[in-house]
Design a protein around this motif. Structure first.
Motif, mmCIF file in Angstrom:
data_model
loop_
_atom_site.group_PDB
_atom_site.id
_atom_site.type_symbol
_atom_site.label_atom_id
_atom_site.label_comp_id
_atom_site.label_asym_id
_atom_site.label_seq_id
_atom_site.Cartn_x
_atom_site.Cartn_y
_atom_site.Cartn_z
ATOM 1 N N GLY A 164 0.773 -1.232 0.000
ATOM 2 C CA GLY A 164 0.000 0.000 0.000
ATOM 3 C C GLY A 164 0.802 1.279 0.000
ATOM 4 O O GLY A 164 0.302 2.313 0.462
ATOM 5 N N TYR A 165 2.024 1.256 -0.539
ATOM 6 C CA TYR A 165 2.870 2.455 -0.479
ATOM 7 C C TYR A 165 2.185 3.661 -1.133
ATOM 8 O O TYR A 165 2.081 4.728 -0.527
ATOM 9 C CB TYR A 165 4.212 2.182 -1.165
ATOM 10 C CG TYR A 165 5.018 3.446 -1.428
ATOM 11 C CD1 TYR A 165 5.660 4.100 -0.384
ATOM 12 C CD2 TYR A 165 5.098 3.984 -2.702
ATOM 13 C CE1 TYR A 165 6.383 5.262 -0.620
ATOM 14 C CE2 TYR A 165 5.810 5.144 -2.950
ATOM 15 C CZ TYR A 165 6.449 5.782 -1.905
ATOM 16 O OH TYR A 165 7.155 6.936 -2.134
ATOM 17 N N LEU A 166 1.703 3.503 -2.372
ATOM 18 C CA LEU A 166 1.115 4.643 -3.073
ATOM 19 C C LEU A 166 -0.165 5.115 -2.397
ATOM 20 O O LEU A 166 -0.458 6.313 -2.372
ATOM 21 C CB LEU A 166 0.841 4.302 -4.532
ATOM 22 C CG LEU A 166 2.020 4.438 -5.493
ATOM 23 C CD1 LEU A 166 1.559 4.187 -6.926
ATOM 24 C CD2 LEU A 166 2.672 5.814 -5.400
ATOM 25 N N LEU A 167 -0.961 4.189 -1.855
ATOM 26 C CA LEU A 167 -2.171 4.579 -1.160
ATOM 27 C C LEU A 167 -1.830 5.480 0.031
ATOM 28 O O LEU A 167 -2.460 6.515 0.243
ATOM 29 C CB LEU A 167 -2.933 3.353 -0.684
ATOM 30 C CG LEU A 167 -4.161 3.644 0.186
ATOM 31 C CD1 LEU A 167 -5.209 4.414 -0.614
ATOM 32 C CD2 LEU A 167 -4.748 2.364 0.742
ATOM 33 N N LYS A 168 -0.824 5.092 0.793
ATOM 34 C CA LYS A 168 -0.420 5.900 1.949
ATOM 35 C C LYS A 168 0.054 7.278 1.506
ATOM 36 O O LYS A 168 -0.210 8.288 2.175
ATOM 37 C CB LYS A 168 0.673 5.179 2.732
ATOM 38 C CG LYS A 168 0.199 3.905 3.412
ATOM 39 C CD LYS A 168 1.347 3.179 4.107
ATOM 40 C CE LYS A 168 0.861 1.876 4.733
ATOM 41 N NZ LYS A 168 1.976 1.120 5.362
ATOM 42 N N GLN A 171 -3.031 9.250 0.608
ATOM 43 C CA GLN A 171 -3.752 9.642 1.820
ATOM 44 C C GLN A 171 -3.084 10.814 2.519
ATOM 45 O O GLN A 171 -3.752 11.629 3.168
ATOM 46 C CB GLN A 171 -3.854 8.447 2.770
ATOM 47 C CG GLN A 171 -4.809 7.359 2.294
ATOM 48 C CD GLN A 171 -4.751 6.116 3.155
ATOM 49 O OE1 GLN A 171 -3.710 5.762 3.702
ATOM 50 N NE2 GLN A 171 -5.885 5.436 3.287
ATOM 51 N N SER A 172 -1.774 10.914 2.367
ATOM 52 C CA SER A 172 -1.047 12.025 2.991
ATOM 53 C C SER A 172 -1.145 13.309 2.174
ATOM 54 O O SER A 172 -0.701 14.368 2.623
ATOM 55 C CB SER A 172 0.425 11.646 3.165
ATOM 56 O OG SER A 172 1.105 11.660 1.916
ATOM 57 N N GLY A 173 -1.726 13.210 0.967
ATOM 58 C CA GLY A 173 -1.819 14.378 0.098
ATOM 59 C C GLY A 173 -0.552 14.670 -0.666
ATOM 60 O O GLY A 173 -0.405 15.746 -1.247
ATOM 61 N N ALA A 174 0.372 13.723 -0.687
ATOM 62 C CA ALA A 174 1.665 13.954 -1.345
ATOM 63 C C ALA A 174 1.494 14.196 -2.834
ATOM 64 O O ALA A 174 0.597 13.661 -3.472
ATOM 65 C CB ALA A 174 2.584 12.761 -1.109
ATOM 66 N N ARG A 175 2.363 15.028 -3.375
ATOM 67 C CA ARG A 175 2.383 15.325 -4.799
ATOM 68 C C ARG A 175 3.718 14.856 -5.377
ATOM 69 O O ARG A 175 4.704 14.715 -4.666
ATOM 70 C CB ARG A 175 2.228 16.832 -5.053
ATOM 71 C CG ARG A 175 0.960 17.447 -4.506
ATOM 72 C CD ARG A 175 -0.260 16.963 -5.263
ATOM 73 N NE ARG A 175 -0.177 17.284 -6.674
ATOM 74 C CZ ARG A 175 -0.653 18.407 -7.209
ATOM 75 N NH1 ARG A 175 -1.234 19.319 -6.439
ATOM 76 N NH2 ARG A 175 -0.571 18.615 -8.519
ATOM 77 N N ALA A 226 -3.248 11.517 -7.993
ATOM 78 C CA ALA A 226 -4.483 12.306 -8.098
ATOM 79 C C ALA A 226 -5.693 11.394 -8.263
ATOM 80 O O ALA A 226 -6.760 11.642 -7.675
ATOM 81 C CB ALA A 226 -4.377 13.281 -9.274
ATOM 82 N N TRP A 227 -5.552 10.330 -9.063
ATOM 83 C CA TRP A 227 -6.651 9.385 -9.252
ATOM 84 C C TRP A 227 -7.000 8.696 -7.933
ATOM 85 O O TRP A 227 -8.185 8.553 -7.582
ATOM 86 C CB TRP A 227 -6.273 8.367 -10.316
ATOM 87 C CG TRP A 227 -7.371 7.418 -10.660
ATOM 88 C CD1 TRP A 227 -8.335 7.574 -11.609
ATOM 89 C CD2 TRP A 227 -7.620 6.140 -10.044
ATOM 90 N NE1 TRP A 227 -9.172 6.481 -11.632
ATOM 91 C CE2 TRP A 227 -8.762 5.597 -10.689
ATOM 92 C CE3 TRP A 227 -6.997 5.427 -9.032
ATOM 93 C CZ2 TRP A 227 -9.277 4.357 -10.326
ATOM 94 C CZ3 TRP A 227 -7.511 4.181 -8.674
ATOM 95 C CH2 TRP A 227 -8.638 3.663 -9.316
ATOM 96 N N LEU A 228 -5.979 8.265 -7.194
ATOM 97 C CA LEU A 228 -6.221 7.617 -5.908
ATOM 98 C C LEU A 228 -6.896 8.574 -4.930
ATOM 99 O O LEU A 228 -7.826 8.187 -4.205
ATOM 100 C CB LEU A 228 -4.902 7.103 -5.316
ATOM 101 C CG LEU A 228 -4.343 5.813 -5.904
ATOM 102 C CD1 LEU A 228 -2.924 5.576 -5.405
ATOM 103 C CD2 LEU A 228 -5.230 4.622 -5.556
ATOM 104 N N ARG A 229 -6.451 9.836 -4.903
ATOM 105 C CA ARG A 229 -7.087 10.805 -4.009
ATOM 106 C C ARG A 229 -8.560 10.989 -4.373
ATOM 107 O O ARG A 229 -9.417 11.081 -3.492
ATOM 108 C CB ARG A 229 -6.348 12.146 -4.078
ATOM 109 C CG ARG A 229 -5.002 12.152 -3.378
ATOM 110 C CD ARG A 229 -4.501 13.572 -3.158
ATOM 111 N NE ARG A 229 -4.377 14.310 -4.412
ATOM 112 C CZ ARG A 229 -3.268 14.352 -5.141
ATOM 113 N NH1 ARG A 229 -2.182 13.704 -4.738
ATOM 114 N NH2 ARG A 229 -3.225 15.048 -6.254
ATOM 115 N N ALA A 230 -8.858 11.051 -5.666
ATOM 116 C CA ALA A 230 -10.247 11.207 -6.093
ATOM 117 C C ALA A 230 -11.092 10.007 -5.674
ATOM 118 O O ALA A 230 -12.232 10.161 -5.215
ATOM 119 C CB ALA A 230 -10.306 11.396 -7.612
ATOM 120 N N GLY A 237 -2.669 17.762 -1.222
ATOM 121 C CA GLY A 237 -1.875 18.509 -0.260
ATOM 122 C C GLY A 237 -0.624 19.067 -0.912
ATOM 123 O O GLY A 237 -0.516 19.126 -2.132
ATOM 124 N N THR A 238 0.304 19.436 -0.103
ATOM 125 C CA THR A 238 1.560 20.002 -0.612
ATOM 126 C C THR A 238 2.757 19.191 -0.163
ATOM 127 O O THR A 238 3.897 19.612 -0.346
ATOM 128 C CB THR A 238 1.718 21.456 -0.136
ATOM 129 O OG1 THR A 238 1.689 21.491 1.302
ATOM 130 C CG2 THR A 238 0.595 22.330 -0.686
#
Length: 281
Positions: A164-168, A171-175, A226-230, A237-238
């Protein structure tokens, strides 16, 4: 049916073992620790760091899949796992006088150093910047020069349940940096590609020295996040990624597809949508 030994029978190896058993092959899974393997898989607890062949090594080996992972970070761990470990396992075969139908060495697309988003395939220059890629290239060469018929399989970023690396990160809002291309493959598709290579060899096909194991759609990492956040309903986030990604390339799977292999999850959308629905990340 064939006798298959999977050295480093972890997540992908266990999925491969299950697929091979379904079509009638006999499978031995080699692990350093006594972790349960899929039902029906013969377990062999052994350490590739030991030069002497294990006493309970199978009397017959048709295919050997070398799919170990470095137990820890650092150059020494990579050298021990991929080069010295493979050299020891090749020694085990020599000690038993065994000639394989095929040795499959599981490598990584990290051997490519391309960073401008260009397309790469099995014929593209392999000029890694870091020690991990250089060591994997050395191990690939060791396999090809072993006297055993051999092929390497360079897998991209493997994802699936409990990966789940990318999911985490989402979830943190990382770009991520714009147009920093990444490549990936679902663990089931990675296992199925290995099974396809074995099936093709069993049917008498002349395998190439190497294949890329990736899905159909390389994508900018920021697009994936961005797709996962949606999907998760999380605002951007920043923050920065926990691990800064090196390189930017688009890997082609056309050689693997020419064998008749098709990924069950042709892009990150199909794969992650299933994982999100199953809450399996």
């Amino acid at each position: 049916m064939a006798q298959v030994v999977i050295v480093g029978c972890g997540d992908v190896g266990s999925r491969l073992a299950a697929q091979l058993q379904q079509v009638g092959h006999t499978v031995t899974g080699v692990r350093r620790s006594a972790v349960p393997l899929p039902a029906g898989v013969q377990a062999l607890q052994a350490d590739v760091g030991v030069a002497a062949c294990p006493a309970d090594w199978p009397a017959q080996v048709d295919y050997l899949v070398y799919a170990v992972a470095a137990g820890a970070g650092g150059e020494a761990a990579y050298q021990a796992a991929y080069v010295e470990g493979l050299r020891n396992v090749l020694g085990w075969l020599a000690q038993r006088g065994q000639q394989l139908k095929r040795l499959l060495f599981v490598s990584s697309t990290g051997v490519y150093g391309q960073s401008d988003g260009q397309w790469v395939d099995e014929t593209s220059p392999s000029e890694p910047a870091g020690y991990s890629g250089r060591i994997l290239l050395a191990a690939e060469q060791l396999a090809l020069e072993s006297g055993q018929p051999a092929s390497w399989l360079r897998l991209a970023g493997i994802y699936g349940p409990r990966r789940g690396y990318l999911l985490k990160q989402a979830q943190s809002g990382a770009r991520a940096e714009p147009l920093q291309f990444t490549n990936r493959i679902h663990a089931d598709d990675a296992a199925n590609l290995l099974a396809t290579l074995i099936a093709q060899a069993e049917q008498g096909a002349a395998l190439e020295v190497g294949y890329l194991g990736v899905d159909d759609e390389p994508a900018p990492l920021d697009e994936v996040l961005a797709w996962l956040r949606a999907e998760l309903g999380i605002a951007a986030g920043t923050g920065e990624l926990a691990k800064r990604r090196a390189g930017s390339k688009r890997c082609s799977n056309q050689r693997a597809r020419a064998l008749g292999w098709q990924p069950q999850y042709p892009s990150y959308r199909e794969g992650y949508r299933v994982l999100l629905a199953q809450n399996a990340l």
